[in-house]
Design a protein around this motif. Structure first.
Motif, PDB file in Angstrom:
ATOM      1  N   LEU A 157     -52.474  14.491  39.557  1.00  0.00           N
ATOM      2  CA  LEU A 157     -51.643  14.029  40.664  1.00  0.00           C
ATOM      3  C   LEU A 157     -51.874  14.872  41.909  1.00  0.00           C
ATOM      4  CD1 LEU A 157     -48.251  13.704  38.735  1.00  0.00           C
ATOM      5  CD2 LEU A 157     -50.078  12.008  38.922  1.00  0.00           C
ATOM      6  N   ARG A 158     -51.764  14.220  43.071  1.00  0.00           N
ATOM      7  CA  ARG A 158     -51.810  14.942  44.338  1.00  0.00           C
ATOM      8  C   ARG A 158     -50.952  14.198  45.356  1.00  0.00           C
ATOM      9  NH1 ARG A 158     -57.682  13.607  47.283  1.00  0.00           N
ATOM     10  NH2 ARG A 158     -57.125  11.501  47.977  1.00  0.00           N
ATOM     11  N   GLU A 159     -50.603  14.891  46.439  1.00  0.00           N
ATOM     12  CA  GLU A 159     -49.909  14.244  47.543  1.00  0.00           C
ATOM     13  C   GLU A 159     -50.869  13.281  48.223  1.00  0.00           C
ATOM     14  OE1 GLU A 159     -46.849  14.380  48.415  1.00  0.00           O
ATOM     15  OE2 GLU A 159     -46.078  16.130  47.333  1.00  0.00           O
ATOM     16  N   GLY A 160     -50.395  12.092  48.534  1.00  0.00           N
ATOM     17  CA  GLY A 160     -51.235  11.075  49.153  1.00  0.00           C
ATOM     18  C   GLY A 160     -51.665  11.469  50.552  1.00  0.00           C
ATOM     19  N   THR A 161     -52.786  10.923  50.963  1.00  0.00           N
ATOM     20  CA  THR A 161     -53.314  11.152  52.306  1.00  0.00           C
ATOM     21  C   THR A 161     -53.487   9.812  53.003  1.00  0.00           C
ATOM     22  OG1 THR A 161     -55.584  11.066  51.458  1.00  0.00           O
ATOM     23  CG2 THR A 161     -54.534  13.227  51.574  1.00  0.00           C
ATOM     24  N   ASN A 162     -53.909   9.838  54.228  1.00  0.00           N
ATOM     25  CA  ASN A 162     -54.199   8.590  54.934  1.00  0.00           C
ATOM     26  C   ASN A 162     -55.562   8.085  54.494  1.00  0.00           C
ATOM     27  OD1 ASN A 162     -51.818   8.546  56.452  1.00  0.00           O
ATOM     28  ND2 ASN A 162     -52.658  10.054  57.882  1.00  0.00           N
ATOM     29  N   SER A 163     -55.613   7.558  53.262  1.00  0.00           N
ATOM     30  CA  SER A 163     -56.869   7.103  52.680  1.00  0.00           C
ATOM     31  C   SER A 163     -57.193   5.697  53.139  1.00  0.00           C
ATOM     32  CB  SER A 163     -56.774   7.165  51.151  1.00  0.00           C
ATOM     33  OG  SER A 163     -55.658   6.440  50.706  1.00  0.00           O
ATOM     34  N   ALA A 164     -58.332   5.200  52.687  1.00  0.00           N
ATOM     35  CA  ALA A 164     -58.822   3.897  53.142  1.00  0.00           C
ATOM     36  C   ALA A 164     -57.848   2.766  52.819  1.00  0.00           C
ATOM     37  CB  ALA A 164     -60.180   3.619  52.515  1.00  0.00           C
ATOM     38  N   ASP A 165     -57.104   2.912  51.693  1.00  0.00           N
ATOM     39  CA  ASP A 165     -56.195   1.818  51.338  1.00  0.00           C
ATOM     40  C   ASP A 165     -54.811   2.004  51.973  1.00  0.00           C
ATOM     41  OD1 ASP A 165     -55.449   2.969  47.932  1.00  0.00           O
ATOM     42  OD2 ASP A 165     -55.038   3.849  49.868  1.00  0.00           O
ATOM     43  N   GLY A 166     -54.668   3.022  52.818  1.00  0.00           N
ATOM     44  CA  GLY A 166     -53.409   3.212  53.526  1.00  0.00           C
ATOM     45  C   GLY A 166     -52.304   3.796  52.686  1.00  0.00           C
ATOM     46  N   ALA A 167     -52.618   4.274  51.483  1.00  0.00           N
ATOM     47  CA  ALA A 167     -51.581   4.783  50.590  1.00  0.00           C
ATOM     48  C   ALA A 167     -51.002   6.082  51.121  1.00  0.00           C
ATOM     49  CB  ALA A 167     -52.162   5.005  49.192  1.00  0.00           C
ATOM     50  N   LEU A 223     -48.917   3.643  34.670  1.00  0.00           N
ATOM     51  CA  LEU A 223     -48.895   3.595  36.131  1.00  0.00           C
ATOM     52  C   LEU A 223     -47.522   3.161  36.628  1.00  0.00           C
ATOM     53  CD1 LEU A 223     -52.374   1.982  36.891  1.00  0.00           C
ATOM     54  CD2 LEU A 223     -51.600   4.219  37.715  1.00  0.00           C
ATOM     55  N   GLN A 224     -46.953   2.178  35.959  1.00  0.00           N
ATOM     56  CA  GLN A 224     -45.634   1.699  36.350  1.00  0.00           C
ATOM     57  C   GLN A 224     -44.585   2.803  36.193  1.00  0.00           C
ATOM     58  OE1 GLN A 224     -44.422  -2.300  35.163  1.00  0.00           O
ATOM     59  NE2 GLN A 224     -42.425  -1.509  34.496  1.00  0.00           N
ATOM     60  N   LYS A 225     -44.634   3.503  35.061  1.00  0.00           N
ATOM     61  CA  LYS A 225     -43.680   4.594  34.814  1.00  0.00           C
ATOM     62  C   LYS A 225     -43.884   5.729  35.810  1.00  0.00           C
ATOM     63  CE  LYS A 225     -42.105   7.650  31.085  1.00  0.00           C
ATOM     64  NZ  LYS A 225     -42.320   8.046  29.663  1.00  0.00           N
ATOM     65  N   LEU A 226     -45.139   6.071  36.084  1.00  0.00           N
ATOM     66  CA  LEU A 226     -45.438   7.120  37.057  1.00  0.00           C
ATOM     67  C   LEU A 226     -44.903   6.748  38.434  1.00  0.00           C
ATOM     68  CD1 LEU A 226     -46.900   9.813  37.662  1.00  0.00           C
ATOM     69  CD2 LEU A 226     -48.965   8.466  38.103  1.00  0.00           C
ATOM     70  N   GLY A 227     -44.972   5.463  38.775  1.00  0.00           N
ATOM     71  CA  GLY A 227     -44.539   4.985  40.073  1.00  0.00           C
ATOM     72  C   GLY A 227     -43.053   5.100  40.326  1.00  0.00           C
ATOM     73  N   PHE A 228     -42.270   5.392  39.290  1.00  0.00           N
ATOM     74  CA  PHE A 228     -40.837   5.616  39.492  1.00  0.00           C
ATOM     75  C   PHE A 228     -40.588   6.902  40.282  1.00  0.00           C
ATOM     76  CE2 PHE A 228     -40.002   3.294  35.210  1.00  0.00           C
ATOM     77  CZ  PHE A 228     -40.145   2.066  35.849  1.00  0.00           C
ATOM     78  N   SER A 229     -41.578   7.790  40.338  1.00  0.00           N
ATOM     79  CA  SER A 229     -41.472   9.047  41.082  1.00  0.00           C
ATOM     80  C   SER A 229     -42.244   8.929  42.394  1.00  0.00           C
ATOM     81  CB  SER A 229     -42.025  10.211  40.262  1.00  0.00           C
ATOM     82  OG  SER A 229     -41.284  10.393  39.062  1.00  0.00           O
ATOM     83  N   ALA A 230     -41.691   9.534  43.451  1.00  0.00           N
ATOM     84  CA  ALA A 230     -42.314   9.419  44.768  1.00  0.00           C
ATOM     85  C   ALA A 230     -43.333  10.518  45.040  1.00  0.00           C
ATOM     86  CB  ALA A 230     -41.246   9.431  45.848  1.00  0.00           C
ATOM     87  N   THR A 231     -43.201  11.649  44.361  1.00  0.00           N
ATOM     88  CA  THR A 231     -44.077  12.786  44.634  1.00  0.00           C
ATOM     89  C   THR A 231     -44.557  13.395  43.316  1.00  0.00           C
ATOM     90  OG1 THR A 231     -42.302  14.443  44.603  1.00  0.00           O
ATOM     91  CG2 THR A 231     -42.729  13.314  46.705  1.00  0.00           C
ATOM     92  N   PRO A 232     -45.665  14.140  43.347  1.00  0.00           N
ATOM     93  CA  PRO A 232     -46.121  14.821  42.138  1.00  0.00           C
ATOM     94  C   PRO A 232     -45.054  15.760  41.568  1.00  0.00           C
ATOM     95  CG  PRO A 232     -47.871  14.799  43.755  1.00  0.00           C
ATOM     96  CD  PRO A 232     -46.651  14.293  44.447  1.00  0.00           C
ATOM     97  N   GLU A 286     -41.312  17.156  37.245  1.00  0.00           N
ATOM     98  CA  GLU A 286     -39.959  17.558  36.859  1.00  0.00           C
ATOM     99  C   GLU A 286     -39.332  16.530  35.926  1.00  0.00           C
ATOM    100  OE1 GLU A 286     -37.677  18.182  40.369  1.00  0.00           O
ATOM    101  OE2 GLU A 286     -38.941  19.816  41.104  1.00  0.00           O
ATOM    102  N   THR A 287     -39.516  15.250  36.235  1.00  0.00           N
ATOM    103  CA  THR A 287     -38.952  14.186  35.398  1.00  0.00           C
ATOM    104  C   THR A 287     -39.567  14.212  34.014  1.00  0.00           C
ATOM    105  OG1 THR A 287     -38.565  12.794  37.340  1.00  0.00           O
ATOM    106  CG2 THR A 287     -38.621  11.692  35.195  1.00  0.00           C
ATOM    107  N   ALA A 288     -40.880  14.417  33.940  1.00  0.00           N
ATOM    108  CA  ALA A 288     -41.557  14.458  32.645  1.00  0.00           C
ATOM    109  C   ALA A 288     -41.086  15.652  31.816  1.00  0.00           C
ATOM    110  CB  ALA A 288     -43.073  14.512  32.844  1.00  0.00           C
ATOM    111  N   ARG A 289     -40.897  16.807  32.450  1.00  0.00           N
ATOM    112  CA  ARG A 289     -40.426  17.990  31.719  1.00  0.00           C
ATOM    113  C   ARG A 289     -39.041  17.759  31.125  1.00  0.00           C
ATOM    114  NH1 ARG A 289     -42.537  20.796  36.384  1.00  0.00           N
ATOM    115  NH2 ARG A 289     -44.530  21.803  35.866  1.00  0.00           N
TER     116      ARG A 289
END
Length: 281
Positions: A26-36, A224-233, A238-241
């Motif tokens: 996991l990493r913090e998103g950047t202004n990548s090509a897909d705009g994520a 991916l769906q479960k991971l997407g419940f969190s906004a940041t790494p 923390e949620t997984a722990r």
């Protein structure tokens, strides 16, 4: 009574699942090509000739090898973790080994140090060992010994455990781990088992799979769906722990309109019980 001879054939026994491990970097998103923006996860595309998940978008990982158990039992290589026995430790060794082999990220540190190996040190390690490792001419244990490294076993957090259904001819019992990607290490597919790679937001990966850009296996889709419940790494880790991992072996059902649905335990934390695989949508 029928005169036909009774069959003495017994039903085929389900294949025994092999242990496997995978890492969701996991990493913090950047202004990548897909705009994520926000959190991104590293994923690879398997080679079409791969014997597992051919052509699919997956997380780096693979099966547990015999040497992984040996390394897990060696406290000089794998520092003991509370509550982690030898079998669980071997999964973490396999996850680190496969991540290094498939995308060049090494969750390890020099003996006696706390920081993970730097990008500069990693480049030297890759140049010296990675090709030989991929040709099966050098073991992971030999690399750790030559470079005086220990596995950063504490860098990974348990996330999920999926066992392939009994009807599957080739079965794996796969453990999924989360890990923050080392900030200065560059993840890149190996060009052999993986032919492409991408940093991508979980929601974007799911959207592109629905649009036909990527193939996703059902466990990948749901994680991916479960991971997407969190906004940041940080939140995801923390949620997984704080969560209990519930072992999953999906059960197949049909909806009222005949669509194939898969049932998961509600307590596994995927936001429901019945789900439609993307390939069935």
């Amino acid at each position: 009574m029928s005169d036909k001879p009774q069959s003495t054939q017994t039903p085929a026994q389900p294949a025994t699942p092999r242990k496997a491990a995978t890492v969701m970097l996991l990493r913090e998103g950047t202004n990548s090509a897909d705009g994520a923006t926000g959190m991104e996860v590293f994923m690879i595309v398997r080679h079409q000739n791969s014997d597992v998940h051919a052509g699919a978008l997956v997380f780096p990982g693979g099966r547990v090898d015999d040497e992984d158990y040996d390394l897990a039992a060696d406290t000089a290589v794998f520092p003991p973790l509370p509550g982690v026995d030898k079998n669980a430790a071997a999964l973490r060794v396999a996850a680190v080994r496969e991540t290094f082999e498939e995308c060049g990220v090494l969750l390890a540190r020099a003996r006696g140090e706390t920081a993970l190996v730097s990008a500069a040190r990693l480049r030297d390690i890759e140049a010296e060992h990675r090709s030989a490792m991929m040709r099966h001419e050098r073991s992971f244990g030999a690399i750790l010994a030559a470079e005086n490294l220990v596995i950063a076993s504490d860098s990974m957090v348990d996330f999920a455990n999926w066992i392939m259904p009994e009807r599957s001819a080739k079965r794996f019992d796969t453990y999924f781990f989360l890990a923050a990607a080392p900030a200065d290490q560059v993840a890149l597919h190996d060009g052999y088992e993986a032919v492409d790679s991408v940093w991508i937001a979980p929601a974007t990966a799911l959207e592109r799979a629905r649009g036909g850009t990527y193939q996703l296996r059902f466990p990948t889709q749901m994680n991916l769906q479960k991971l997407g419940f969190s906004a940041t790494p940080g939140t995801a880790l923390e949620t997984a722990r704080a969560s209990k991992v519930v072992t999953i072996m999906s059960k197949q059902e049909k909806s009222a309109d005949g669509k194939r649905l898969l049932r998961l335990p509600l307590e596994a934390g995927y936001g429901g019980e019945l789900f439609l695989p993307i390939e069935a949508g």
